[in-house]
Design a protein around this motif. Sequence first.
Motif, PDB file in Angstrom:
ATOM      1  N   ASP A   1       4.379 -85.404  13.274  1.00  0.00           N
ATOM      2  CA  ASP A   1       5.774 -85.193  12.882  1.00  0.00           C
ATOM      3  C   ASP A   1       6.492 -84.189  13.772  1.00  0.00           C
ATOM      4  O   ASP A   1       7.700 -84.061  13.700  1.00  0.00           O
ATOM      5  CB  ASP A   1       5.814 -84.625  11.448  1.00  0.00           C
ATOM      6  CG  ASP A   1       6.134 -85.714  10.446  1.00  0.00           C
ATOM      7  OD1 ASP A   1       6.188 -86.875  10.879  1.00  0.00           O
ATOM      8  OD2 ASP A   1       6.338 -85.403   9.274  1.00  0.00           O
TER       9      ASP A   1
ATOM     10  N   LYS B   1      17.429 -77.469  13.281  1.00  0.00           N
ATOM     11  CA  LYS B   1      17.197 -78.661  12.461  1.00  0.00           C
ATOM     12  C   LYS B   1      15.729 -79.078  12.547  1.00  0.00           C
ATOM     13  O   LYS B   1      15.093 -79.362  11.547  1.00  0.00           O
ATOM     14  CB  LYS B   1      18.071 -79.798  12.989  1.00  0.00           C
ATOM     15  CG  LYS B   1      19.109 -80.254  12.015  1.00  0.00           C
ATOM     16  CD  LYS B   1      20.201 -81.090  12.642  1.00  0.00           C
ATOM     17  CE  LYS B   1      19.799 -82.063  13.693  1.00  0.00           C
ATOM     18  NZ  LYS B   1      20.954 -82.766  14.292  1.00  0.00           N
ATOM     19  N   TYR B   2      15.218 -79.110  13.774  1.00  0.00           N
ATOM     20  CA  TYR B   2      13.817 -79.498  13.947  1.00  0.00           C
ATOM     21  C   TYR B   2      12.881 -78.445  13.381  1.00  0.00           C
ATOM     22  O   TYR B   2      11.831 -78.760  12.839  1.00  0.00           O
ATOM     23  CB  TYR B   2      13.521 -79.753  15.423  1.00  0.00           C
ATOM     24  CG  TYR B   2      14.080 -81.082  15.853  1.00  0.00           C
ATOM     25  CD1 TYR B   2      13.367 -82.247  15.633  1.00  0.00           C
ATOM     26  CD2 TYR B   2      15.356 -81.171  16.396  1.00  0.00           C
ATOM     27  CE1 TYR B   2      13.900 -83.478  15.974  1.00  0.00           C
ATOM     28  CE2 TYR B   2      15.900 -82.392  16.732  1.00  0.00           C
ATOM     29  CZ  TYR B   2      15.166 -83.549  16.520  1.00  0.00           C
ATOM     30  OH  TYR B   2      15.698 -84.756  16.832  1.00  0.00           O
TER      31      TYR B   2
ATOM     32  N   LEU C   1      12.733 -78.733   9.589  1.00  0.00           N
ATOM     33  CA  LEU C   1      11.927 -79.909   9.247  1.00  0.00           C
ATOM     34  C   LEU C   1      10.439 -79.591   9.409  1.00  0.00           C
ATOM     35  O   LEU C   1       9.625 -79.876   8.532  1.00  0.00           O
ATOM     36  CB  LEU C   1      12.335 -81.054  10.181  1.00  0.00           C
ATOM     37  CG  LEU C   1      11.927 -82.463   9.821  1.00  0.00           C
ATOM     38  CD1 LEU C   1      12.572 -82.875   8.526  1.00  0.00           C
ATOM     39  CD2 LEU C   1      12.357 -83.423  10.931  1.00  0.00           C
TER      40      LEU C   1
ATOM     41  N   PHE D   1      24.595 -83.092  11.976  1.00  0.00           N
ATOM     42  CA  PHE D   1      23.464 -83.629  11.229  1.00  0.00           C
ATOM     43  C   PHE D   1      23.232 -85.093  11.561  1.00  0.00           C
ATOM     44  O   PHE D   1      22.312 -85.717  11.059  1.00  0.00           O
ATOM     45  CB  PHE D   1      23.700 -83.499   9.721  1.00  0.00           C
ATOM     46  CG  PHE D   1      23.437 -82.128   9.180  1.00  0.00           C
ATOM     47  CD1 PHE D   1      22.206 -81.535   9.347  1.00  0.00           C
ATOM     48  CD2 PHE D   1      24.421 -81.432   8.496  1.00  0.00           C
ATOM     49  CE1 PHE D   1      21.952 -80.269   8.847  1.00  0.00           C
ATOM     50  CE2 PHE D   1      24.174 -80.169   7.990  1.00  0.00           C
ATOM     51  CZ  PHE D   1      22.932 -79.591   8.177  1.00  0.00           C
ATOM     52  N   ASP D   2      24.107 -85.656  12.385  1.00  0.00           N
ATOM     53  CA  ASP D   2      24.084 -87.069  12.705  1.00  0.00           C
ATOM     54  C   ASP D   2      24.073 -87.915  11.427  1.00  0.00           C
ATOM     55  O   ASP D   2      23.162 -88.701  11.190  1.00  0.00           O
ATOM     56  CB  ASP D   2      22.887 -87.413  13.590  1.00  0.00           C
ATOM     57  CG  ASP D   2      23.020 -88.805  14.173  1.00  0.00           C
ATOM     58  OD1 ASP D   2      24.177 -89.283  14.243  1.00  0.00           O
ATOM     59  OD2 ASP D   2      21.998 -89.410  14.504  1.00  0.00           O
TER      60      ASP D   2
ATOM     61  N   SER E   1       8.830 -88.128  13.594  1.00  0.00           N
ATOM     62  CA  SER E   1      10.275 -88.074  13.401  1.00  0.00           C
ATOM     63  C   SER E   1      11.043 -87.731  14.648  1.00  0.00           C
ATOM     64  O   SER E   1      12.173 -88.124  14.809  1.00  0.00           O
ATOM     65  CB  SER E   1      10.601 -87.035  12.354  1.00  0.00           C
ATOM     66  OG  SER E   1      10.328 -85.767  12.907  1.00  0.00           O
TER      67      SER E   1
ATOM     68  N   ILE F   1      17.155 -87.982  17.169  1.00  0.00           N
ATOM     69  CA  ILE F   1      17.002 -88.557  15.830  1.00  0.00           C
ATOM     70  C   ILE F   1      17.658 -87.676  14.775  1.00  0.00           C
ATOM     71  O   ILE F   1      17.619 -86.464  14.859  1.00  0.00           O
ATOM     72  CB  ILE F   1      15.508 -88.768  15.540  1.00  0.00           C
ATOM     73  CG1 ILE F   1      15.098 -90.065  16.207  1.00  0.00           C
ATOM     74  CG2 ILE F   1      15.232 -88.802  14.064  1.00  0.00           C
ATOM     75  CD1 ILE F   1      13.871 -90.682  15.659  1.00  0.00           C
ATOM     76  N   CYS F   2      18.249 -88.327  13.790  1.00  0.00           N
ATOM     77  CA  CYS F   2      18.938 -87.546  12.784  1.00  0.00           C
ATOM     78  C   CYS F   2      17.909 -86.942  11.847  1.00  0.00           C
ATOM     79  O   CYS F   2      17.644 -87.448  10.772  1.00  0.00           O
ATOM     80  CB  CYS F   2      19.933 -88.402  12.020  1.00  0.00           C
ATOM     81  SG  CYS F   2      19.247 -89.913  11.385  1.00  0.00           S
ATOM     82  N   GLY F   3      17.328 -85.866  12.289  1.00  0.00           N
ATOM     83  CA  GLY F   3      16.256 -85.232  11.532  1.00  0.00           C
ATOM     84  C   GLY F   3      16.642 -84.877  10.122  1.00  0.00           C
ATOM     85  O   GLY F   3      15.838 -84.962   9.208  1.00  0.00           O
ATOM     86  N   ILE F   4      17.897 -84.538   9.910  1.00  0.00           N
ATOM     87  CA  ILE F   4      18.293 -83.990   8.625  1.00  0.00           C
ATOM     88  C   ILE F   4      18.131 -84.991   7.505  1.00  0.00           C
ATOM     89  O   ILE F   4      17.817 -84.631   6.385  1.00  0.00           O
ATOM     90  CB  ILE F   4      19.740 -83.468   8.688  1.00  0.00           C
ATOM     91  CG1 ILE F   4      19.965 -82.482   7.566  1.00  0.00           C
ATOM     92  CG2 ILE F   4      20.767 -84.579   8.659  1.00  0.00           C
ATOM     93  CD1 ILE F   4      19.227 -81.196   7.727  1.00  0.00           C
ATOM     94  N   MET F   5      18.333 -86.279   7.803  1.00  0.00           N
ATOM     95  CA  MET F   5      18.238 -87.241   6.729  1.00  0.00           C
ATOM     96  C   MET F   5      16.799 -87.427   6.275  1.00  0.00           C
ATOM     97  O   MET F   5      16.526 -88.036   5.271  1.00  0.00           O
ATOM     98  CB  MET F   5      18.855 -88.577   7.144  1.00  0.00           C
ATOM     99  CG  MET F   5      20.354 -88.494   7.350  1.00  0.00           C
ATOM    100  SD  MET F   5      21.230 -87.614   6.025  1.00  0.00           S
ATOM    101  CE  MET F   5      21.871 -88.985   5.075  1.00  0.00           C
ATOM    102  N   GLN F   6      15.854 -86.882   7.052  1.00  0.00           N
ATOM    103  CA  GLN F   6      14.465 -86.972   6.620  1.00  0.00           C
ATOM    104  C   GLN F   6      14.069 -85.749   5.806  1.00  0.00           C
ATOM    105  O   GLN F   6      12.996 -85.715   5.236  1.00  0.00           O
ATOM    106  CB  GLN F   6      13.562 -87.072   7.828  1.00  0.00           C
ATOM    107  CG  GLN F   6      13.745 -88.385   8.538  1.00  0.00           C
ATOM    108  CD  GLN F   6      12.984 -88.378   9.825  1.00  0.00           C
ATOM    109  OE1 GLN F   6      13.065 -87.435  10.600  1.00  0.00           O
ATOM    110  NE2 GLN F   6      12.238 -89.419  10.063  1.00  0.00           N
TER     111      GLN F   6
END
Lengths: 167, 543
Positions: free
Chosen positions: A56, A99-100, A103, A137-138, B119, B133-138
């Motif tokens: 991931d 953001k990454y 996550l 945030f795309d 991801s 990649i739109c990481g936030i939606m994950q």
Amino acid sequence: MVTTDEKGPLTAKKKSVIIRSCDGDEFLVSESAAVLSTSLKKILEEKEDRLIHLSDIDNKTLAMVIAYLSTHADDGLSDDLKRSFDQEFVSGKEFDVLKYLVLATDTLQVTCLCYTVAKKMADIMKNKLVEWVRREFDIQNDYTPEAEAEIRRLDAWAWDDRQLEDD
Amino acid sequence: MSGPGKPNVIALGRFLQCRGPFAKRRHPLVNPTIVAEIRRCLEEGIEFQGELLNFRKDGSPLMNRLRMTPIYGDDEIITHIIGIQVFTEATLDLGPLPGSLVKESSRASDRFRFNISPSGVASGGTRNVSRGICGIMQLSDEVIALKILSRLTPRDIASVGSVCQRFYELTKNEDLWRMVCQNAWGSETTRVLETVPGAKRLGWGRLARELTTLEAAAWRKLIVGGAVEPSRCNFSACAVGNRVVLFGGEGVNMQPMNDTFVLDLNSTNPEWQHVKVGSPPPGRWGHTLSCVNGSHLVLFGGCGRQGLLNDVFVLDLDAKHPSWREISSLAPPLPRSWHSSCTLDGTKLIVSGGCADSGVLLSDTFLLDLSMEKPIWREIPVAWTPPSRLGHTLSVYGGRKILMFGVVPYVFDLAMFSRWIGEGEPCWRCVTGSAMPGAGNPGGIAPPPRLDHVAVSLPGGRILVFGGSVAGLHSASQLYILDPTEEKPTWRILNVPGRPPRFAWGHSTCIVGGTRAIVLGGQTGEEWMLSEIHELSLASSVL
């Protein structure tokens, strides 16, 4: 890219684990640092395998998280130094990088860093236009124009007499 | 598929991961090695050719033959990537579609799976290829809502709801709003707000809105029963939860009083009750009464029969047999009256200024930590203090800042200071107005000079000022509001419906539950009418 523990021969005796990013690169991490991540700790408790594959998390993000874990696992550093490291850690980082990180730290369950990063993201998001949030945030706008207009009308107090930023 | 300057792979990211409109994760059957290969090619700046699984809008699978060719600019940096794709039907059993947002959300907790769904089409490489990649939606709802959104201001939460439907659902959650309020206003403020009977039913989202816009602010008049006898003036009032406590005051012939009255606003027919309290302190007026440690009251200073006082008494209102207890400490502040005080962190009493013997005005600031077993007075050392004053107000905002608003006629017209405690060296700073006589006031329509006015500190740091004894022909009932947290704090006039009281005095006004300013008594001539109460409510009450 294999990073080695830089603490010298004293800590070299300590157990290490190898963490592989989704890019395939491997990082050598002391077990004391790895177990600061609740997820890694669980994995290490469950199996003897010293190689953990994180499909991931990419190289760049993983390197940052490991830098954080190693710093916090270092008994030689005072809590004050660690706190200032945390502040330095998030300052100046781009939203995209954060953001990454959020996550990754959520996946790895590095609670403290996750909160620090999330807070930094929130600080950046303050006073921003809806369009900015979507872009960063795309996120695809899944409202119909009518529905969006209605929501904006109902929450008009969010916009009344204030200037929102787009960068 | 990309714009000039900054090639992006956003579109790639989107179509790779989603199956169904609300899917947040890439489907497990999407081959991660293909994705890794795409990433490798992007990083190394070489062409990619391959096949991967993709989904239609309705969730049905199809194979996607993709060819991506990087285009280099003059300086060896990728400026564009050309993508060509060909679709073919795929025959795969993928199981049922993820149905709705709700179902997906409920699965958010088990997202801890290492070996599926990579991801990040991420690049740590030197090529100028952005992550896409739109990481936030994950991210799970928990992370988005509780960790990120909860740190935003109430207004930001309201605006973020129009980003997309998922965010809208998240921002309608009452738990999120509670956290937003707590983070924005501090846990002490939210704790106080929770004691308001109407607040819980009003909902945090609604409360946040009303306290931000002040759209529901209104004056109300209440008639309460019971009596405060003998009649008096120059008493002190303080709120403990939803109860208003009144202590002492100046009776007829300047008689100093030492009795305690309580008005419980929770009851359907509130009435003044004389409370029998053991070991009452010497009678006094011009003192301060503050609430600490939840249900405790702390009394300081004032003017007694023998002159000015500097003693401290504490009373636990909820004790079985309430009784005043004197707190003796070394090096107390000088005896004084008409000083001001406030509570910091719910446990520390701050006392500032006032009038000492033979009319000398004071400018010092003292702190008494009542969470300690043996509280000790400490003078807060500062390099520079605002001019000596009396009849001013201290309001705490942002947890560790104290705003002093006050006027000493003939000395300075208007000065406003803010104080830091705990963040390095405490120091006073002029917020608006000027410490110099004759200097202009750039801070908007400032309230005219006044004495013994009311200052209400609102959740979020804004300060509301009204009442007091005002110079000239100005009305004392006009409300002024200041946001000291702004870069350039400016005063604004706040117009509120309902009939305001003609007079409102700081020492006889208290703030109940963070949202109601209770103004005791209309003063008609010499007489205080304590059965008449004006209330400035900042949030609508749900009854």
